[in-house]
Scaffold this motif. Structure first.
Motif, PDB file in Angstrom:
ATOM      1  N   THR A  12       0.520  -1.105   0.099  1.00  0.00           N
ATOM      2  CA  THR A  12       0.019  -0.301  -0.338  1.00  0.00           C
ATOM      3  C   THR A  12       0.635   1.468  -0.080  1.00  0.00           C
ATOM      4  O   THR A  12       1.672   1.442   0.601  1.00  0.00           O
ATOM      5  CB  THR A  12      -0.700   0.034   1.520  1.00  0.00           C
ATOM      6  N   ARG A  18      -0.015  12.790  -7.928  1.00  0.00           N
ATOM      7  CA  ARG A  18      -1.122  11.243  -8.662  1.00  0.00           C
ATOM      8  C   ARG A  18       0.067  11.044  -9.895  1.00  0.00           C
ATOM      9  O   ARG A  18       0.034   9.800  -9.740  1.00  0.00           O
ATOM     10  CB  ARG A  18      -2.334  11.974 -10.295  1.00  0.00           C
ATOM     11  N   VAL A  79      -0.580   6.619 -11.008  1.00  0.00           N
ATOM     12  CA  VAL A  79      -0.906   6.158  -9.617  1.00  0.00           C
ATOM     13  C   VAL A  79      -2.776   6.114  -9.627  1.00  0.00           C
ATOM     14  O   VAL A  79      -3.015   4.878  -9.886  1.00  0.00           O
ATOM     15  CB  VAL A  79      -0.713   6.930  -8.435  1.00  0.00           C
ATOM     16  N   GLN A  80      -3.252   7.246  -9.932  1.00  0.00           N
ATOM     17  CA  GLN A  80      -4.843   7.291 -10.005  1.00  0.00           C
ATOM     18  C   GLN A  80      -5.186   5.686 -11.051  1.00  0.00           C
ATOM     19  O   GLN A  80      -6.111   5.486 -11.212  1.00  0.00           O
ATOM     20  CB  GLN A  80      -5.123   8.694 -11.685  1.00  0.00           C
ATOM     21  N   GLN A  83      -4.416   2.669  -9.747  1.00  0.00           N
ATOM     22  CA  GLN A  83      -4.583   2.144  -8.290  1.00  0.00           C
ATOM     23  C   GLN A  83      -5.885   1.269  -8.060  1.00  0.00           C
ATOM     24  O   GLN A  83      -7.360   0.831  -9.546  1.00  0.00           O
ATOM     25  CB  GLN A  83      -5.367   3.197  -8.058  1.00  0.00           C
ATOM     26  N   GLN A  85      -7.531   0.400  -5.286  1.00  0.00           N
ATOM     27  CA  GLN A  85      -8.675   0.123  -4.274  1.00  0.00           C
ATOM     28  C   GLN A  85      -8.202   1.122  -3.641  1.00  0.00           C
ATOM     29  O   GLN A  85      -6.582   1.915  -3.996  1.00  0.00           O
ATOM     30  CB  GLN A  85      -8.629  -0.475  -2.957  1.00  0.00           C
ATOM     31  N   GLN A  86      -8.094   2.441  -2.632  1.00  0.00           N
ATOM     32  CA  GLN A  86      -7.989   3.394  -2.046  1.00  0.00           C
ATOM     33  C   GLN A  86      -8.773   3.366  -1.353  1.00  0.00           C
ATOM     34  O   GLN A  86      -9.746   3.507  -0.119  1.00  0.00           O
ATOM     35  CB  GLN A  86      -8.287   4.161  -2.301  1.00  0.00           C
ATOM     36  N   HIS A 126      -4.083   8.996   2.558  1.00  0.00           N
ATOM     37  CA  HIS A 126      -5.346   7.484   1.963  1.00  0.00           C
ATOM     38  C   HIS A 126      -4.144   6.736   1.057  1.00  0.00           C
ATOM     39  O   HIS A 126      -2.597   7.105   0.895  1.00  0.00           O
ATOM     40  CB  HIS A 126      -5.428   8.507   0.725  1.00  0.00           C
ATOM     41  N   ARG A 128      -2.837   3.771  -0.723  1.00  0.00           N
ATOM     42  CA  ARG A 128      -3.303   3.731  -2.177  1.00  0.00           C
ATOM     43  C   ARG A 128      -2.701   1.057  -2.529  1.00  0.00           C
ATOM     44  O   ARG A 128      -1.533   1.641  -2.404  1.00  0.00           O
ATOM     45  CB  ARG A 128      -3.019   4.365  -3.817  1.00  0.00           C
ATOM     46  N   THR A 129      -3.540   1.091  -3.088  1.00  0.00           N
ATOM     47  CA  THR A 129      -3.012  -0.163  -3.867  1.00  0.00           C
ATOM     48  C   THR A 129      -2.913  -0.195  -4.680  1.00  0.00           C
ATOM     49  O   THR A 129      -4.422  -0.176  -6.144  1.00  0.00           O
ATOM     50  CB  THR A 129      -4.139  -1.056  -2.659  1.00  0.00           C
ATOM     51  N   LEU A 130      -1.796  -0.655  -5.434  1.00  0.00           N
ATOM     52  CA  LEU A 130      -1.503  -0.588  -7.234  1.00  0.00           C
ATOM     53  C   LEU A 130      -0.882  -2.591  -6.899  1.00  0.00           C
ATOM     54  O   LEU A 130      -0.434  -3.022  -6.175  1.00  0.00           O
ATOM     55  CB  LEU A 130      -0.410  -0.377  -7.401  1.00  0.00           C
TER      56      LEU A 130
END
Length: 227
Positions: A12, A18, A79-80, A83, A85-86, A126, A128-130
């Motif tokens: 995460t 961004r 990243v957006q 992504q 999940q956030q 925030h 973020r899962t990538l």
């Protein structure tokens, strides 16, 4: 210099922007390699610091020019768009009543929680899962592989708390650096920008960093940004 693809698999991520710029990560690895333990004694960079006075980096990336501004042939990871999940959290500090009672002996004194070392704050986070971060660059494959795998094992903020730690690939390496048949360091196969470029018009332009350190104002110019 040949084009290549660079990939990593972070857990995460804690990032504000961004974009994640791999040339900034390569620059950090370059400086760690160059200075060793002395890296941590270098003057602290701030937004107002002239980056050129503190960093003269010959990165293993192709250097390019546009409108008189130098930048590296390296795309940004969006990243957006990547992504999965956030999750929202917060970084909180609050001086408790119990601590206050034990801290104060003179009841006439007060603890200042609006400023100073006891200031209370609540910082939104925030996470973020990538699945994977991917960049396209032009440079020295062997040297970039050595620097990234040797020095960069986490990306993003709060890495000391485990955020952004990189997972190993089947090869046992944290980074996958491989030859790529196309130069997508500036534009992809459809001609879309894969990074910001020094602006030649005011269309879709904003102030942003042209090269690392991106937060230093000396490196921030009017840039044509990806959609």
């Amino acid at each position: 210099m040949p084009p290549m693809k660079i990939s990593c698999k972070p857990n995460t991520l804690f990032v504000y922007d961004r974009w994640i710029a791999v040339d900034a990560l390569i620059q950090r690895a370059y400086l760690l390699d160059k200075f060793g333990a002395e890296f941590y004694q270098l003057p602290t960079l701030t937004a107002g610091s002239p980056a050129s006075d503190l960093m003269d980096c010959a990165l293993p990336l192709e250097s390019r020019q546009r409108g008189g501004h130098q930048y590296w042939a390296a795309s940004w990871c969006d990243v957006q768009s990547m992504q999965l999940q956030q999750d929202a959290s917060a970084w909180v500090r609050q001086f408790s009543d119990a601590d206050g009672v034990s801290y104060l002996h003179d009841k006439a004194r007060r603890i200042n929680t609006t400023a100073g070392r006891d200031k209370a704050y609540n910082m939104p986070i925030h996470l973020r899962t990538l699945d994977e971060c991917v960049w396209y660059v032009v440079g020295d494959i062997a040297e970039i592989d050595r620097l990234l795998n040797g020095y960069i094992h986490a990306i993003g903020k709060k890495a000391a708390y485990g955020n952004g730690a990189l997972q190993e690939y089947a090869t046992g390496q944290y980074w996958r650096v491989e030859a790529w048949p196309h130069d997508w360091s500036e534009r992809d196969a459809e001609g879309r920008l894969t990074r910001g470029l020094p602006a030649t018009t005011l269309d879709n332009a904003e102030i942003y960093g042209v090269r690392p350190p991106y937060f230093v104002r000396a490196n921030q110019i009017l840039m044509e940004m990806p959609a």
